[in-house]
Structures are given as structure tokens and as C-alpha cells.
Design an enzyme around this catalytic site. Structure first.
Site, short mmCIF file in Angstrom:
data_model
loop_
_atom_site.label_atom_id
_atom_site.label_comp_id
_atom_site.label_asym_id
_atom_site.label_seq_id
_atom_site.Cartn_x
_atom_site.Cartn_y
_atom_site.Cartn_z
N HIS A 109 -8.12 11.71 -1.68
CA HIS A 109 -7.68 10.40 -2.16
C HIS A 109 -7.49 10.52 -3.67
CE1 HIS A 109 -7.63 6.14 -3.06
NE2 HIS A 109 -7.69 5.84 -1.77
N GLN A 144 -7.71 14.81 3.83
CA GLN A 144 -7.02 14.02 2.81
C GLN A 144 -7.85 13.90 1.54
OE1 GLN A 144 -6.40 9.48 3.02
NE2 GLN A 144 -4.34 10.35 3.21
N GLU A 177 -7.16 2.00 -3.10
CA GLU A 177 -5.73 2.09 -3.32
C GLU A 177 -5.12 0.69 -3.55
OE1 GLU A 177 -3.79 4.70 -0.59
OE2 GLU A 177 -1.88 3.67 -0.74
N ARG A 204 -2.76 10.85 6.31
CA ARG A 204 -2.85 9.46 6.74
C ARG A 204 -2.38 8.51 5.65
NH1 ARG A 204 -6.40 5.52 5.77
NH2 ARG A 204 -8.18 6.73 5.00
N ARG A 222 -0.87 9.28 -0.39
CA ARG A 222 -2.01 9.82 -1.11
C ARG A 222 -1.91 11.31 -1.40
NH1 ARG A 222 -6.53 6.46 2.36
NH2 ARG A 222 -6.19 4.49 1.26
N HIS A 258 -11.55 12.57 1.22
CA HIS A 258 -11.64 11.20 1.70
C HIS A 258 -11.58 11.07 3.20
CE1 HIS A 258 -11.29 6.89 1.56
NE2 HIS A 258 -10.08 6.88 2.08
N PHE A 285 0.85 -1.18 0.00
CA PHE A 285 0.00 0.00 0.00
C PHE A 285 0.88 1.24 0.00
CE2 PHE A 285 -4.50 1.09 0.64
CZ PHE A 285 -5.08 -0.09 0.22
N LEU A 327 -14.98 5.98 -4.20
CA LEU A 327 -13.64 5.45 -3.99
C LEU A 327 -13.37 4.21 -4.83
CD1 LEU A 327 -10.99 5.30 -2.29
CD2 LEU A 327 -12.26 3.89 -0.67
#
Lengths: 579, 351
Positions: free
Chosen positions: A231, A229, A244, A386, A275, A342, A116, A241
């Protein structure tokens, strides 16, 4: 007045994990209250994984996870919290696994792990690409098994705090329209994030920052609200979404020239940079005219390099979402994507035991009996940005810790009470909307607010736009006073709830904007065109925004230090953040 | 931009009025039914009530009937729901009490999960391992489809048994029960199979109409799970119940005569042994069949003894061959599964 020892508001991962912990003490009366049925909570929408250094796929350690987290958060991360998060990660995963969580498996039958963004090891444990759903489901199942009381479809209106002691809650039963006081010795908020104020967002309709605003109205400052954030892989238009995990499995992102532009922004990590960096790269490409589709407002994510069989097995939801919501088959064609609001890094300030604590310069007075965990809180494990898969982990680890924090103190807390006077604000708010006859409409103001926040307080920000943003938000706040609704009934009045939620959105949007104007640097998710560099000397500190008192024009900002004192290792010193 | 008519089934709890109301909505390509309902609510009539949250088919809030079939409104494109020019009819889920407009009382649906105790019951006589339990990829893949349930209620809404039987556990709860029966971490496999076999409204009450599989917006395949539960229950020896006797009577009739023997089936379902030993409950069950049998006889749906000759010799031979082939295939499958299990145990060092 209804009464419980412990009342948990919000039924996502943080709330349910806390409730499960508290319910281990059979002498305690614990209840969960949520505006949606627990299984509808937005934690269930998390797709790609939950991080922990199990080391199943490659060597890994909690220190490495902690370092990735601190760096990913652009060093605004409280290191005591990041340490707890990463050290306790594995045992929390095993606990979920023992509860029956449907984790995908590797060839040796262990919990499978994949790569990730921003993580240097493959540490995302996953259940295909529906990890949040798998964890949410298993927690709810275990709560049913324990027989924990759930106020399902009850809307929390007001948090009652007197002299820094939390008394309980005023809540609205959506089914009956009754307003009830619920007192509790301990209240925990796991009420989720505030991304709904942006036009393009992954967030559910329910993610309207209710808990954050209730705390703010009760006199508790909000921490680091300017950090939102974006995304990088939201479906164009709707912002829904796409996990990821797609990039973790090997998807490419390309511009209108077919070029994998991350080469120019994070050559060491390419698409698997954190991100904030990928989102800014996309936005830069779009603004430079290298966007795709007729609108040129997006770039392409190409899943085909992953291969059909693996896409079907590991990314079934991504496949369905692209087909159902964009009409594009990722096996055949690239999918247009764009940055989408996000995750809310900011929230209610609390310590590593979930105890809500005002981190100001005069020590740290706490709000007795008030706890928070998950996205609604700011502990702060994510700092300025994050990392993917750390949110589910935070919700579970910090939910459990908040549950234990409550168990540690609740037997010594005095019974609390809520009288009619304490209910006046909530009753007044409901009465106002049910009887209002203004000309403004909730839907209209909300749409304008979301445009403003997206366009003027988005991926990139600058002083002039932020000031316009603030003035527009204040204008909406004025217009909101003249709003009326259509539904005056008492049964399942979602029209009324929409209005109350818009009030919350207008209030926290102001806090986001004011914090963003003041923070004259770029760090993590807060990117200022006019201050493109990180400024540790002046800004390595958390924002605390207090609700304006009489005579004050807007939120009062104070600042507090970033925690640099992990218990089991040296702190990670500030470094330049490159990938 | 095109106009689309929506005819919405409404219910006002304050006046106890049910009525249909028509709205016209401007729709863009790609617009969903939920987007359209929101457009109505936000721009035309704020009193319209429905549940929604995630808007991408994972929270399960917005299941409702669109043109008579249950589905998630967020996942349903307007273009796919309507023939050009036809209105789209939207109504609340079936088999549940309507609270207001498209909002139904989901309590009865959710109660079924509690009845079936669909949560993991850990082994109590041993501590869990220090790390995770090991589970083969193949084991996980075998039941993981049933763990994708989002509890939207679409299957329950369209279930033809739930429509007539309040006691039916329903497709979603049964599929979830299957998931725990199959999960090696669960300690109550035996108890579950027994409960599901004997409980009124359990696995034997499904009529295999397939509506649940059609309505499910995920990959749960509830009916397949129920059918597999039946096999597992029989294999585990839970055969002394109405459902299994019915199933066996059905099969033996077909195998012997090449056709369904409606006359004998009730006797076999209730249990010849039970009847012969004078079991009062069994005789009562027989009596319960009588009115139905008379109706069937009258409408010539029930064959008389003289008509029960069935298939000819050649036909019976063919039928016997089918039975033998199925049995052989099942045997191979079991042998393969065993061999695989042993290989896996060796591979992970007998953990």
C-alpha cells in the site's frame, strides 16, 4: 470431541457474513472459532470504504466496476468471480445498511460514495474512515442477535482432511491450554492474510497466515502467493495504514522537490492510480534519492489541499493516526509515508461458491466440506493487484456466497470424525514448543525474516535478490527447529502462540519467494526488475504451490488457467494496462 | 536512545501469585507503551502476557491501565506517559477479573451488550426498502459518535459505578443502546427506552463522574449519550421510576428553595404517592435508606428541618430565571428540529 454441523474459522467480515448466512437455517448447528474476539478481527482496521456500483454520486454500473477490477488486477483476475463480486455488490451493501451499518450519508440521505484508486466512478461506500469497523460491528451484532456460538480466543492448529474430505479441526483453547478436536461436516476458513512476514506492514499482529498454512499442510496447494500488495501510504517506519480515502478526498503525494511525481507515472489518474503503481512510483523516487526526512526512505502525503473542515469530517482516523503515531498534524504539515505490505492476493484456491477446489490440469477435484472466503482465499477477484475497497466487498459478497454454498451441500454431507491419530500433529507441535530447550529465540528469527522479506521480496524484485531471500528463509527454517520459549504454562500462553505463528510465517514466506522466482514477468503487485514487462503468452496463468512431499526440496509449482468466462457478458480481453 | 523503567503488575495463575516487576527498556522517540511491552516480551521475559492486535487503536485489544488510567497501550507514547525519570506503571484493566498479567476476563463487560440487546431490531411488519433507508446527514452525525466504540473496555474499567455495582450496564453498552435508540432504522426505540429506564443498572444509575469520557480512546462520549437517553426516556413518558423521581425531586428542591433538600429527596425518589398508598416495596425502599441517613446525620452531612431554609428571595428569583431560560432554549431547539425535518422530507420527495 466437540461437534458442529458447520465450523467457521476466523471472525472477520468473511467469516461472520458466512456464519450469518448459515445461521438462517435453524436446523443447523453453526459455530465460529477465532484466535481473537470477533470484534478484534483485522477487517475492522479497513478504513476507506467498500465498493459497489450504487450510482449514488455519479452514473455507474457493475460492468464498469468489473472492468476496473479486471484491469486493476492486471488481467490475472478470474472473470467469473469478478462478475459475481460486482453484480452482487449493491444488494450486499443494501443488506448491510438494513442491518444497521453506520454508513455516512449524502445530501439526499443515501449511502455516501467517494472516489478511490483505480475505480472510474465514485463507488466507495464509507463510514467516515472506519468502514471496516462499521461493517464488522454490525455483523457481530447480528450474530449476537442470532445467538451463534463463538469459540473466542481459540487457536486453530490443524485442519484434518482425509481422502479429499474435510473432517474438522484441531484447536487450542488459549484460556485453558486444552487441545480439542472439533468435527464438522463443513469447515470454512476466513482466516485473513499473511502480510505479517514483512517488516513494514499495515497488518495486525494476528495476520500470520495461519489458515493458509493449515490448508497447505493438509495437502491443498496455495494459489498466487507471490502477489502481495504494498500500500503506498503507510506511515514511515511503522507502516500503519493511512487510508487511501485521503487521496480519494484530494491529498497530494510529493517528493523532496515538492513535485507531484505521479505526473510521471500515471498522468491520467495521478494519486488515484491503483496501489501497485503508486507504490512503485514512490519506491522509484526514494531509490532515485528524492525521498524525504533524514532517512530519505519515504515521500510526503499532503492532506492540506483537502481543507481542514473536510479532513475533520471525512478523515478523522487519518488525522488521529498521524498525530498519535507520527507526531505530525496533517492540518499543519505533510506526513512522511512509504510502501507498506498490506494485502495478500494469494491464498486458498476456491470457486465462486467458496468451495475449495484444486484448480489443476486434471479437472478440478474439490475438498469436500471445505470452504474459504475473504483474504485467506484466492477466488480470484483481485488477480495480481487488488483495488482499494474491493477487499471488504469481497469478504462480504464471497462470505455470503460461501455461506450459501455450505447451505446447498451440508445436509447431504456425512458426519465426520477426528481420532487421536488425526490430532497427533497438533499435539506434537504444542508439546514440542512447551518442552523445547533450544537456543534460538522467536523474536530474533521473526525480526530477521521480516527484514529479509521486505528487502529482498518487496515492491521490486529480481532473480538474485529473490534467491538470496529463499536461501535466508530456509536458513531461518533450520534455526527455527532449535527455538525455545519462556512460557511453559497452560493459561493464556501467548509465547507459545508466537512460536506457532512464526512457523506459519516461515512456511508461507518460502512459498511466496519460490512463486516469485519462477514468475519471470511483471504483473500487478509482482514487479521484476529483470523482467519488467507483462508476459501474457507464458504467464497469464495462476500459480499453484504444493507442499513438498518426501524427497522434494521445496514447493512444487503447477499452473492453471485464468477464468475468462463470465456468465452475463463477454469477457474483457487482455489489454495493455495504462492509467 | 534512553532507558525507561516499567513497573508491571503481574499475576501468575498457576501459582496464584500477584506481584510487581520492574523492567528497563531502551526507548526511541515515538515508541509506544505497547512497543515497550513487546520489547520486554520478546527480549527479556516471554511469559509476560497481554492482548494486542492491530497496534493502531482500532481493534480494542490492548486497553490496560497506564499510571492508573485505562487507555490503549498502542496509542500511548512512552514520552507522554512518563515524566522524565519516573517509572511507568502498567496494570490490568479494573472492574474485571484478572486471568494472567495484563489479560482480564472481558466476559462480564461484553455480557452487558447482550443484556441491552445492542443490535438493530428491524421493523417486522414491513419489508426493508429496495435500496437503502434514507437517513439525514444530520441524523447520522447526531449519533455516529456512539457507533465508533471499539469495545476496548477502557470506560468500563474506570467506571466508578461498575466498581460497586455488578448490575450496571456500564458506559459502553449504554452508549451503544443510545445509538440504536437514535437510529431511525430500529423498531424497538420505545422498548429500549423503557428497559433502560427501569432495568436495574440502567441509565439512572450513572453518577455522572465523567471517567468514561476521559478513558474513551475514541469519540464515543458515553456519559453524554447516557444523559441524552435520560431526556429521551422522560420525553417518552418513562417517568414512573426511581431515577426520574429522584431527578424531579432534586430539581424541584433546587427550584423551590435554591438548594438540595436531602431530607425530602429519598421520599421523593421512592415516590410519595407509592408511600401514601401503602406500597410495601416502597416502604421497604425507604427502610433501605435509613442506615445511610443515620450515618449522614451523625456526620452532619444531612440538614435538620431547622436548617432547611435555603436561598433568600433574591437568590430564588435568580434561580427561577435560570430555569425559565433553559426551558425557553429547549423550546426553540425543538421548533428548529421540526422545521428541518419537514424541509428534508420535501427535499427527498417524501421518501
Amino acid at each position: 470431541m466437540l461437534q458442529h454441523d458447520v465450523l467457521i474459522v476466523g471472525s472477520g467480515l468473511a467469516g461472520m457474513r458466512a456464519a450469518l448466512e448459515v445461521s438462517s437455517d435453524p436446523t443447523l448447528d453453526v459455530a465460529i472459532l477465532s484466535k481473537v474476539h470477533p470484534l478484534r478481527s483485522h477487517s475492522g482496521a479497513a478504513q476507506g470504504g467498500i465498493a459497489a456500483s450504487l450510482g449514488n454520486s455519479a452514473e455507474d454500473s457493475w460492468d464498469l466496476h468489473m472492468f476496473d477490477t479486471v484491469k486493476g488486477g492486471d488481467y490475472l483476475v478470474d472473470q467469473d468471480a469478478a462478475e459475481v463480486l460486482t453484480r452482487e455488490g449493491p444488494e450486499n451493501i443494501f443488506e448491510l445498511e438494513h442491518m444497521g451499518c453506520a454508513f455516512s450519508r449524502d445530501d439526499e440521505g443515501r449511502v455516501a460514495q467517494r472516489r478511490f484508486g483505480g475505480h472510474t466512478a465514485p463507488r466507495a461506500c464509507y463510514a467516515a474512515d472506519r468502514t471496516g469497523h462499521a461493517v464488522l460491528t454490525v455483523l457481530f451484532e447480528q450474530l449476537l442477535r442470532r445467538g451463534v456460538k463463538v469459540y473466542s480466543e481459540w487457536y486453530a492448529l490443524d485442519l484434518v482432511v482425509k481422502d479429499n474430505v474435510c473432517q474438522g479441526l484441531v484447536a487450542y483453547d488459549i484460556l485453558s491450554g486444552q487441545i480439542e478436536a472439533i468435527s464438522a461436516k463443513a469447515v470454512m476458513f476466513g482466516t485473513g492474510g499473511y502480510g505479517r512476514a514483512f517488516r513494514v506492514t499495515t497488518n495486525a499482529f494476528a495476520s500470520t497466515g495461519d489458515g493458509v498454512v493449515m490448508a497447505y499442510r493438509a495437502g491443498i496447494p496455495l494459489e498466487d502467493m507471490e502477489f502481495v500488495q504494498f500500500h503506498p501510504t503507510g506511515l514511515q517506519g511503522s507502516g500503519i495504514l493511512l487510508s487511501e480515502a485521503a487521496r480519494g478526498e484530494g491529498a497530494h503525494i510529493v517528493n523532496s522537490d515538492g513535485f507531484r511525481f505521479m505526473e510521471n507515472y500515471a498522468p491520467g489518474r495521478m494519486e488515484l492510480a491503483p496501489r501497485d503503481i503508486v507504490a512503485r512510483a514512490e519506491q522509484s523516487e526514494i531509490e532515485a534519492g528524492r525521498g524525504v526526512t533524514a532517512l530519505r526512505d519515504s515521500v510526503f502525503m499532503d492532506l492540506r489541499p483537502i481543507g481542514e473542515e473536510r479532513i475533520r469530517y471525512a478523515l478523522p482516523s487519518v488525522l488521529h493516526l498521524a498525530r498519535d503515531f507520527a507526531g505530525i498534524d496533517p492540518l499543519e504539515a505533510p506526513v512522511p509515508i512509504q510502501p507498506t505490505a498490506h494485502y495478500s492476493m494469494g491464498g486458498i484456491p476456491c470457486d465462486i461458491n467458496g468451495q475449495v477446489r484444486i484448480k489443476d490440469l486434471d479437472g478440478a477435484p474439490e475438498i469436500t466440506g471445505f470452504f474459504a472466503a475473504g483474504e485467506a482465499s484466492c477466488v480470484s477477484v483481485h488477480g495480481a493487484n487488488r483495488l482499494g475497497t474491493n477487499s471488504l466487498l469481497e469478504a462480504v459478497v464471497m462470505g455470503r456466497r460461501a455461506g450459501r454454498g455450505i447451505l446447498d451441500v451440508v445436509h447431504d454431507l456425512e458426519p465426520t470424525s477426528i481420532d487421536e491419530g488425526d490430532m497427533a500433529n497438533a499435539v506434537g507441535e504444542v508439546d514440542h514448543f512447551l518442552s523445547a530447550s533450544g537456543t534460538e529465540k522467536v523474536g530474533q528469527i521473526r525480526a530477521e525474516l521480516r527484514d529479509t522479506m521486505m528487502d529482498k521480496c518487496g515492491v521490486f524484485r529480481d532473480d538474485a535478490e529473490l534467491k538470496e531471500c529463499l536461501s535466508e528463509v530456509k536458513d531461518y527454517q533450520e534455526r527455527f527447529k532449535n527455538v525455545s520459549i519462556d512460557d511453559h504454562g497452560s493459561t493464556f500462553n501467548t509465547d507459545l502462540l508466537d512460536a506457532i505463528e512464526l512457523g506459519h510465517m516461515l512456511e508461507y514466506s518460502e512459498v511466496i519467494t519460490v512463486g516469485a522466482i519462477a514468475r519471470q514477468e511483471s504483473r500487478g503487485g509482482h514487479a521484476r526488475r529483470d523482467f519488467p514487462d507483462r508476459d501474457d503468452e507464458n504467464w497469464h496463468r495462476h500459480t499453484l504451490a504444493y507442499r513438498p512431499q518426501d524427497g522434494e526440496d521445496g514447493p512444487r509449482l503447477e499452473y492453471c488457467a485464468v477464468n475468462m468466462e463470465p456468465k452475463f457478458r463477454e469477457p474483457f480481453p487482455l489489454q495493455e494496462r495504462t492509467y | 536512545m534512553a532507558q525507561q523503567e516499567f513497573i508491571i503488575q503481574r499475576y501468575n495463575p498457576d501459582t496464584d501469585e500477584s506481584y510487581e516487576e520492574s523492567f528497563n527498556v531502551d526507548v526511541q522517540p515515538g515508541q509506544t507503551v505497547l512497543d515497550s511491552l513487546n520489547a520486554i516480551k520478546w527480549e527479556q521475559d516471554g511469559t509476560l502476557s497481554f492482548r494486542m492486535s492491530c497496534r493502531h487503536a482500532i481493534c480494542g485489544s490492548c486497553a490496560m491501565k497506564v499510571n492508573g488510567q485505562s487507555m490503549l497501550s498502542c496509542q500511548t507514547q512512552v514520552d507522554a506517559a512518563a515524566e522524565r525519570g519516573d517509572p511507568i506503571r502498567v496494570g490490568p484493566q479494573g472492574n474485571q477479573h484478572v486471568i494472567k498479567d495484563l489479560v482480564v476476563d472481558v466476559e462480564k463487560f461484553l455480557l452487558q451488550f447482550e443484556r441491552a440487546e445492542t443490535w438493530l431490531e428491524p421493523y417486522e411488519d414491513q419489508d426493508p426498502p429496495e435500496r437503502e433507508y434514507r437517513q439525514k446527514v444530520e441524523e447520522f452525525d447526531h449519533w455516529s459518535h456512539a457507533s465508533t466504540c471499539i469495545h476496548c473496555g477502557a470506560c468500563y474499567s474506570d467506571c466508578t459505578v461498575a466498581a460497586v455495582d455488578e448490575n450496571f450496564l456500564g458506559p459502553a453498552a449504554l452508549a451503544k443502546a443510545y445509538r440504536f435508540v437514535m437510529d431511525s432504522r430500529d423498531s424497538k426505540r420505545e422498548e429500549r427506552l423503557q428497559f433502560l429506564s427501569e432495568e436495574q443498572g440502567g441509565i439512572w444509575d450513572c453518577t455522572r463522574c465523567y471517567m468514561c469520557v476521559q478513558a474513551c480512546p475514541k469519540d464515543v462520549l458515553p456519559m453524554d449519550a447516557i444523559m441524552e437517553l435520560r431526556t429521551l426516556a422522560i420525553e417518552a413518558g418513562h417517568v414512573n421510576n426511581h431515577g426520574v423521581r429522584h431527578h424531579k425531586g432534586f430539581m424541584s428542591g433546587v427550584r423551590k428553595r435554591g438548594r438540595l433538600d436531602e431530607m425530602m429527596l429519598p421520599v421523593q425518589s421512592v415516590g410519595i404517592g407509592r408511600l401514601l398508598t401503602g406500597n410495601l416495596a416502597a416502604h421497604k425502599e425507604m427502610m433501605d435508606y435509613t442506615p445511610g441517613a443515620i450515618r449522614l446525620l451523625k456526620s452532619r452531612k444531612l440538614l435538620t428541618i431547622a436548617q432547611r431554609h435555603g436561598a433568600n428571595a433574591e437568590g430564588r428569583e435568580q434561580i427561577e430565571r435560570i430555569f425559565e431560560e433553559v426551558e425557553a432554549e429547549k423550546h426553540h431547539h425543538d421548533v428548529d428540529a421540526e422545521a428541518f425535518g419537514a424541509e428534508f422530507e420535501t427535499a427527498i420527495g417524501g421518501h
